[in-house]
Design an enzyme around this catalytic site. Sequence first.
Site, mmCIF file in Angstrom:
data_model
loop_
_atom_site.group_PDB
_atom_site.id
_atom_site.type_symbol
_atom_site.label_atom_id
_atom_site.label_comp_id
_atom_site.label_asym_id
_atom_site.label_seq_id
_atom_site.Cartn_x
_atom_site.Cartn_y
_atom_site.Cartn_z
ATOM 1 N N ASP A 12 34.552 46.508 12.482
ATOM 2 C CA ASP A 12 33.784 47.090 13.587
ATOM 3 C C ASP A 12 34.698 47.917 14.508
ATOM 4 O O ASP A 12 35.865 47.550 14.708
ATOM 5 C CB ASP A 12 33.159 45.906 14.366
ATOM 6 C CG ASP A 12 31.984 46.311 15.221
ATOM 7 O OD1 ASP A 12 31.432 47.407 15.009
ATOM 8 O OD2 ASP A 12 31.590 45.516 16.106
ATOM 9 N N ASN A 64 23.598 45.645 15.556
ATOM 10 C CA ASN A 64 24.836 44.901 15.814
ATOM 11 C C ASN A 64 24.649 43.885 16.932
ATOM 12 O O ASN A 64 24.180 44.232 18.019
ATOM 13 C CB ASN A 64 25.929 45.868 16.276
ATOM 14 C CG ASN A 64 26.509 46.679 15.144
ATOM 15 O OD1 ASN A 64 25.892 46.848 14.107
ATOM 16 N ND2 ASN A 64 27.703 47.189 15.351
HETATM 17 ZN ZN LIG Z 1 29.454 48.292 18.891
#
Ligand SMILES: [Zn+2]
Length: 286
Positions: free
Chosen positions: A82, A231
Amino acid sequence: MALVTMKYELAKAEKENYAVPAFNFFTFSNLAGIAQAAKNKRSPVIAMATVSGTKIMGENASVKMCEGVSEDYGIDMVVHLDHCRDYDMIRRCIDDGFTSVMIDASSKSYDENVDITSRIVEYAAKYGVTVEAELGSIGGKEDDIEVDDMSALFTQPEEAVRFVRDTHVDCLAVAAGTVHGFYKAEPKIDFARIAKIHTLIPDIPLVLHGGTGVSYEDLRKAIACGIRKINVGTEFRVHGISDTVKNEYAKLPDADPRNVCRSVIENCAVIAEELIDVVGSAGKAV
Ligand SMILES: [Zn+2]
């Protein structure tokens, strides 16, 4: 059961109109909770290692843990890096077996963002690894990247078209009103902007960051507008891990750490299962 690419999972989600949940993990127990939820719900799942989490767990160990739980729980899993700004770290993670990476050059100029994103796309292509990039600027604090809410810039639809053409990126994180971390006020998501971008680049799955604290109704609406990956990180960090550990030791100051870890797994699984139901991915694992 194995590690799969994000491209594969998101293409299926696009065809069948749901989103794949993407959850941050920082510890083994947190990851095992995510895997448990994916198994219980028969859902595809994206396990996202943050840059700081990866530095603690180890790049290679992050992948191997995902490989291990995917086998132990009998599920397919995407292992994704990420928000990374570091070209060399992304290359190393691709070499180590991550099946998906996010290059976050959103704080740079358009041309610099295109330059570094294209170089990552080119490198990842050799391994069949999926690349996510960000255009516009999502507010709040993510890992060690902080964006002032006032300077968060929404993704411009026409620029998104140009960016995808210039970089050949696989999927795109859009800035449309969500922020990282907890919300100070009710988020106002620009659904029309998401829908417009989806119409212009229908083959590029769109990603919504900052899912923690967005109402379930708004998450469903965003999916209807074309979001294919949602997310969620803060929810696991704060409620799944910190609160669970605090509560266990408050109840029993000399609690056995094995029992504490078990509670983290269970509570993270509860959080993940609830989100899987919201994004519509239950039963979508093949
Ligand atoms: Zn993010």
